[in-house]
Enzyme design. Structure first.
Site, PDB file in Angstrom:
ATOM      1  NE  ARG A  50      -3.333   0.680   3.758  1.00 22.98           N
ATOM      2  CZ  ARG A  50      -2.391   0.573   4.207  1.00 22.98           C
ATOM      3  NH1 ARG A  50      -2.138   1.887   4.381  1.00 22.98           N
ATOM      4  NH2 ARG A  50      -1.997  -0.181   5.243  1.00 22.98           N
ATOM      5  CG  ASP A 191      -8.339  16.926 -14.486  1.00 24.07           C
ATOM      6  OD1 ASP A 191      -7.758  17.372 -15.288  1.00 24.07           O
ATOM      7  OD2 ASP A 191      -9.344  16.863 -14.187  1.00 24.07           O
ATOM      8  CE  LYS A 216     -12.093   9.702 -18.090  1.00 20.75           C
ATOM      9  NZ  LYS A 216     -12.050  11.463 -17.566  1.00 20.75           N
TER      10      LYS A 216
HETATM   11  C1  LIG Z   1     -12.772  11.307 -15.940  1.00 22.38           C
HETATM   12  C2  LIG Z   1     -11.957  12.611 -15.238  1.00 22.38           C
HETATM   13  C3  LIG Z   1     -11.496  12.603 -13.921  1.00 22.38           C
HETATM   14  C4  LIG Z   1     -11.799  12.138 -13.005  1.00 22.38           C
HETATM   15  O1  LIG Z   1     -10.722  11.004 -14.382  1.00 22.38           O
HETATM   16  P1  LIG Z   1     -11.648   8.825 -13.424  1.00 22.38           P
HETATM   17  O2  LIG Z   1     -10.450   8.041 -13.401  1.00 22.38           O
HETATM   18  O3  LIG Z   1     -12.800   8.430 -14.183  1.00 22.38           O
HETATM   19  O4  LIG Z   1     -11.637   8.920 -11.849  1.00 22.38           O
HETATM   20  C5  LIG Z   1     -11.614  13.965 -13.958  1.00 22.38           C
HETATM   21  N1  LIG Z   1     -11.110  15.369 -14.488  1.00 22.38           N
HETATM   22  C6  LIG Z   1     -10.918  15.029 -15.311  1.00 22.38           C
HETATM   23  C7  LIG Z   1     -11.144  16.523 -16.493  1.00 22.38           C
HETATM   24  C8  LIG Z   1     -11.833  14.110 -16.347  1.00 22.38           C
HETATM   25  O5  LIG Z   1     -11.593  13.511 -17.863  1.00 22.38           O
END
Ligand SMILES: *Cc1c(COP(=O)(O)O)cnc(C)c1O
Length: 399
Positions: A50, A191, A216
């Protein structure tokens, strides 16, 4: 983790994070399936899975290298686990500033923290730089922070940015906003999921943290959930790592391995998907049933100048608003053969979604707005499929 700065990003994606160059070494890192490690004496970070797992190292090195981090990245179980590790740094009484349009689940975490009385949340109109700078100045003054008294492990004011935003594709003036945050003692995180680590480098633009949903474009095949954060600040690194360890927000070894395998082809995928997205944006803006197109790479887009100044490439996501009812818009999605109607983005396959089907999306997002995540298929097939579905459903044309 800069390994060979003279190599180009597309090369570093391929050569980074591999086992040492030794005779008989495997070309790819092994998947380390072990929950614990042999140890006698004082326990360290390497005593239990972990805390650390060698299967994370390759992807943590590659993404940090591309993002220009001075420390390895921190891999998480999902993008949201990575986001949570940042938003949860803010102490009781602190403030989180985030764009009015932000990934829904990130808003949910901030709202939950606010409902529990932990933080105050301020939403920003990120296309309006002047109003953002005013909000930052007010938040810093109210919290009594300044550039000389930043507690990185527990920042009283945290700026959470997305640019381009989901799903409106608004572009923030990142250099102006991030440098203002720095001078006000506000810790900032971006982000960077939509831009990918090839398309934009928030650390170089002044951010303290960059976060990705590696689910993504990084992993790129819609088959795994992962998240990652990168910072060059040791206090932030330690605090996010402590969050990951104590909350068990860790990536499985196989998922980490899939993420590293996926990222090897990021440059090829991004090049093709972004070119497809631009071509679709160009063509769709003139379609009679399309009211509006947002794509930061489209020269007539309101965000284009900023995007061109701060991004290396414009991403695979665009939004189109149809001149149609929500029901007609859903019918367009049902009629598609090549595109898959599904949430998520950044995979090799093209996905499309009417965002307002999510109850949590705000009213400011049009009911008939479609978010398109463009894949690596032939753009002619993608365009023909979309236009056939739109023409048949919205314009009532025979197929
Ligand atoms: C998909 C996404 C997230 C969250 O990610 P997960 O892998 O689904 O938990 C956060 N920010 C953006 C811009 C996203 O497209």
């Amino acid at each position: 983790m800069t390994q060979q700065p003279e190599l180009s990003p597309s090369t570093r994606l391929v050569v980074g994070g591999r086992p040492a160059h030794e005779h008989n070494a495997p070309v790819n890192p092994p998947i380390q399936m072990s929950s614990t490690y042999r140890q006698v004496g004082p326990s360290g970070i390497d005593s239990y899975a972990r805390f650390t797992n060698q299967s994370w190292d390759g992807l943590e090195q590659v993404i940090s290298d591309l993002e220009g981090g001075q420390l390895p990245g921190l891999l998480f179980a999902s993008g949201m686990a990575a986001v949570a590790s940042v938003l949860n740094l803010v102490p009781v009484g602190g403030t989180i500033l985030m764009p009015a349009h932000t990934y829904m689940a990130s808003v949910t975490i901030a709202n939950q923290l606010e409902q529990r009385g932990v933080v105050k949340v301020v939403r920003l109109d990120i296309e309006n730089t002047e109003s953002v700078l005013e909000d930052l100045t007010n938040a810093a003054a109210a919290a009594g922070v300044d550039a000389n008294s930043v507690n990185y492990a527990a920042p009283k004011v945290l700026l959470w940015l997305e640019s381009p935003t989901n799903p409106m594709l608004e572009v923030a003036d990142l250099p102006a906003i991030l440098s203002a945050a720095k001078s006000l003692g506000i810790v900032s995180a971006v982000d960077n999921t939509f831009a990918t680590p090839l398309g934009q480098h928030p650390l170089a633009l002044g951010a303290d943290i960059v976060a990705h949903s590696a689910t993504k474009s990084i992993a790129g095949h819609s088959d795994v959930l992962l998240g990652i954060t990168v910072t060059s600040n040791k206090e932030l690194y330690d605090a996010m790592q402590a969050y990951r360890t104590s909350n068990g927000a860790i990536a499985g070894p196989f998922e980490a391995w899939l993420g590293l395998r996926g990222v090897r082809t990021l440059a090829l995928r991004v090049e093709k998907a972004n070119a497809n997205a631009l071509e679709l944006a160009r063509r769709l803006k003139d379609h009679p049933a399309v009211q509006a197109v947002r794509y930061p790479g489209l020269p007539e887009d309101p965000g284009y100048e900023r995007a061109a100044a701060q991004m290396q490439s414009f991403g695979c996501v665009l939004s189109i608003t149809l001149d149609a009812t929500p029901e007609q818009t859903d019918d367009v999605l049902r009629a598609l053969q090549v595109w898959t109607p599904a949430t998520s983005l950044g995979g090799v396959e093209s996905l499309v979604e009417r965002r307002r089907r999510h109850a949590a999306e705000p009213d400011s997002i049009p009911e008939s707005l479609l978010r398109l995540s463009v894949g690596i298929e032939d753009v002619e097939d993608l365009y023909a499929d979309l236009v056939t579905a739109i023409n048949a459903t919205v314009l009532g044309e025979e197929k």
